[in-house]
Enzyme design. Structure first.
Site, mmCIF file in Angstrom:
data_model
loop_
_atom_site.group_PDB
_atom_site.id
_atom_site.type_symbol
_atom_site.label_atom_id
_atom_site.label_comp_id
_atom_site.label_asym_id
_atom_site.label_seq_id
_atom_site.Cartn_x
_atom_site.Cartn_y
_atom_site.Cartn_z
ATOM 1 N N GLY A 11 -72.815 24.433 2.460
ATOM 2 C CA GLY A 11 -72.866 24.795 1.038
ATOM 3 C C GLY A 11 -73.387 26.208 0.847
ATOM 4 N N ALA A 22 -78.593 42.317 5.278
ATOM 5 C CA ALA A 22 -79.683 42.678 6.191
ATOM 6 C C ALA A 22 -79.218 42.622 7.648
ATOM 7 C CB ALA A 22 -80.872 41.746 5.971
ATOM 8 N N VAL A 24 -76.136 43.070 8.776
ATOM 9 C CA VAL A 24 -75.214 44.189 9.030
ATOM 10 C C VAL A 24 -75.988 45.505 9.163
ATOM 11 C CG1 VAL A 24 -73.341 45.555 7.989
ATOM 12 C CG2 VAL A 24 -73.256 43.053 7.923
ATOM 13 N N ARG A 25 -76.891 45.750 8.243
ATOM 14 C CA ARG A 25 -77.576 47.054 8.269
ATOM 15 C C ARG A 25 -78.562 47.168 9.437
ATOM 16 N NH1 ARG A 25 -77.627 49.190 2.041
ATOM 17 N NH2 ARG A 25 -75.352 49.214 1.948
ATOM 18 N N SER A 73 -66.609 22.762 8.553
ATOM 19 C CA SER A 73 -65.498 22.650 9.503
ATOM 20 C C SER A 73 -65.538 21.360 10.321
ATOM 21 C CB SER A 73 -65.516 23.851 10.454
ATOM 22 O OG SER A 73 -64.617 23.655 11.512
ATOM 23 N N ASP A 103 -78.580 22.079 8.240
ATOM 24 C CA ASP A 103 -78.712 21.463 9.568
ATOM 25 C C ASP A 103 -77.374 21.185 10.256
ATOM 26 O OD1 ASP A 103 -78.232 19.455 7.841
ATOM 27 O OD2 ASP A 103 -80.020 18.263 8.318
ATOM 28 N N THR A 105 -74.877 23.226 10.168
ATOM 29 C CA THR A 105 -74.585 24.540 10.749
ATOM 30 C C THR A 105 -75.390 24.736 12.033
ATOM 31 O OG1 THR A 105 -74.310 25.349 8.498
ATOM 32 C CG2 THR A 105 -74.589 27.029 10.201
ATOM 33 N N THR A 126 -79.747 26.998 2.484
ATOM 34 C CA THR A 126 -79.405 25.815 1.679
ATOM 35 C C THR A 126 -80.366 25.752 0.503
ATOM 36 O OG1 THR A 126 -79.441 23.396 1.544
ATOM 37 C CG2 THR A 126 -80.778 24.363 3.273
ATOM 38 N N ASP A 128 -81.438 23.169 -0.735
ATOM 39 C CA ASP A 128 -82.225 21.926 -0.650
ATOM 40 C C ASP A 128 -83.640 22.087 -0.073
ATOM 41 O OD1 ASP A 128 -80.001 20.733 -1.658
ATOM 42 O OD2 ASP A 128 -79.427 19.686 0.172
ATOM 43 N N ASP A 130 -84.649 21.686 2.855
ATOM 44 C CA ASP A 130 -85.000 20.573 3.757
ATOM 45 C C ASP A 130 -84.836 20.947 5.229
ATOM 46 O OD1 ASP A 130 -82.266 20.765 3.619
ATOM 47 O OD2 ASP A 130 -81.893 18.630 3.436
ATOM 48 N N ARG A 172 -79.220 15.929 -1.909
ATOM 49 C CA ARG A 172 -78.591 14.687 -1.451
ATOM 50 C C ARG A 172 -79.572 13.850 -0.640
ATOM 51 N NH1 ARG A 172 -72.843 15.993 0.578
ATOM 52 N NH2 ARG A 172 -74.050 17.701 1.421
ATOM 53 N N GLY A 186 -92.923 20.612 -16.207
ATOM 54 C CA GLY A 186 -93.884 19.696 -16.845
ATOM 55 C C GLY A 186 -93.262 18.355 -17.181
HETATM 56 O O1 F6P Z 1 -76.791 20.830 0.510
HETATM 57 C C1 F6P Z 1 -76.671 21.520 -0.676
HETATM 58 C C2 F6P Z 1 -76.053 20.677 -1.748
HETATM 59 O O2 F6P Z 1 -75.984 21.441 -2.916
HETATM 60 C C3 F6P Z 1 -76.760 19.353 -2.004
HETATM 61 O O3 F6P Z 1 -77.914 19.468 -2.782
HETATM 62 C C4 F6P Z 1 -75.654 18.565 -2.663
HETATM 63 O O4 F6P Z 1 -75.839 17.200 -2.536
HETATM 64 C C5 F6P Z 1 -74.443 19.033 -1.916
HETATM 65 O O5 F6P Z 1 -74.739 20.297 -1.405
HETATM 66 C C6 F6P Z 1 -73.183 19.090 -2.730
HETATM 67 O O6 F6P Z 1 -72.138 19.475 -1.899
HETATM 68 P P1 F6P Z 1 -70.676 19.848 -2.409
HETATM 69 O O7 F6P Z 1 -70.744 21.195 -3.060
HETATM 70 O O8 F6P Z 1 -69.857 19.850 -1.186
HETATM 71 O O9 F6P Z 1 -70.292 18.795 -3.408
#
Ligand code: F6P
Length: 324
Positions: A11, A22, A24-25, A73, A103, A105, A126, A128, A130, A172, A186
């Protein structure tokens, strides 16, 4: 190191362009030629490549998405796919590769560097957040700023109509975006994938705090939580609390993935891209570059993939205390 390649995969995340710039340079500064691979690992297999100059990466630091495009891919998950990718890199005399992604990738990068004599380093890209081995990932700060801004807007309607709003954010498998958005906006409650959130507990909290019909409530729902999405939760709560409660839901969705990266993301991405090239020059391979406690760290891909980075328990407790 004479020639390196860079690609983005999985994503897209705001800040990927700043990282590419960064890479490339920094490479050109060290007299290393840089090739941009189009569409992630798919482009690596097909040899879809373009040499990048300093000016090719001008005017992109502020842009969301990725100028190199991205893809998930399926071919690269196979040995044959990785063999073809390596054959292309061999033909182009590419001796180092920088991959930017999550992850999935990293898994591809690890396999490639274990199966073939090519040095590969990874950058955590990403929204996320995570990925183990870095405090923050490229795109997370922008995503939470976008989400908080969206929740602020929803707050106006929630307040004016005394409504309960379920607002779904991305993630996700991870509650980082939800937790940080919840604290930053909040909110009254946060549904996280890392926790056993029960509907019972949530409705009890509403009753206990006497906010059921009197005040508005903003509830943040992580996409991957086990109790259901925003739409499902609003239906379930309506069924439980009765028709008189005014409930709406909103899904922020891909708005969180786009837009101009924040200053924090541009700076993080620039640092990571710069250190990725330095790591390759040092001879590093099969590692992810991250920043932990302000320091640059290299984490073996296997460790980055196999360890879960969970949101801080103390922050979850704090969010609960500051909420309802
Ligand atoms: O991993 C990033 C992310 O945006 C997640 O938060 C989300 O669940 C997922 O990708 C959505 O993927 P896609 O754009 O393939 O629907």
């Amino acid at each position: 190191m004479k020639r390196i390649a860079v690609l983005s995969s999985g994503g897209d995340a705001p800040g990927m362009n700043a990282a590419i710039r960064a890479v490339v340079r920094t490479a050109i500064y060290h007299n290393i030629k840089v090739y941009g691979i189009n569409k992630g690992y798919e482009g690596l297999i097909k040899g879809d490549v373009k040499q990048l100059s300093k000016s090719d990466v001008a005017n992109i630091i502020h842009k969301g998405g990725t100028i190199l495009k991205t893809a998930r891919s399926e071919n690269f998950k196979t040995k044959q796919g990785r063999k073809e990718a390596f054959a292309f890199m061999e033909a182009f005399e590419i001796d180092g590769l920088v991959v930017i992604g999550g992850d999935g990738t990293y898994t591809g990068a690890m396999k490639l560097s274990e199966e073939h004599p090519i040095k590969v380093v990874g950058l955590p890209g990403t929204i996320d957040n995570d990925i183990f081995g870095t405090d923050y990932t490229i795109g997370f700060d922008t995503a939470i700023n976008t989400a908080v801004e969206a929740v602020d807007k929803i707050r106006d309607t929630a307040d004016s109509h005394s409504r309960l709003f379920f607002i779904e954010v991305m993630g996700r498998h991870s509650g980082y975006i939800a937790l940080y958005t919840g604290i930053g906006s909040g909110s009254s409650y946060i549904f996280l994938p890392e926790q056993e959130n029960s509907l019972e507990e949530f409705t009890e909290l509403l009753e206990k705090s006497n906010r059921r019909n009197k005040l508005f409530n903003l509830v943040i729902v992580a996409e991957g939580n086990t109790s259901g999405g925003a739409q499902e939760l609003s239906k379930l709560v309506k069924e439980k609390l009765g028709e008189d409660i005014d409930i709406r839901n909103a899904v922020i969705g891909h708005l969180q993935r786009g837009g101009s990266p924040t200053a924090a993301d541009r700076i993080l991405s620039s640092r990571l891209g710069y250190h990725a090239v330095n790591a390759l020059i040092e001879g590093q391979s099969n590692v992810a570059i991250g920043i932990v406690d302000k320091k640059v760290v290299y984490t073996p891909f296997a460790e980055a993939i196999n360890n879960k980075k969970l949101p801080d328990e103390n922050m979850i407790t704090m969010a609960q205390i500051l909420a309802l």
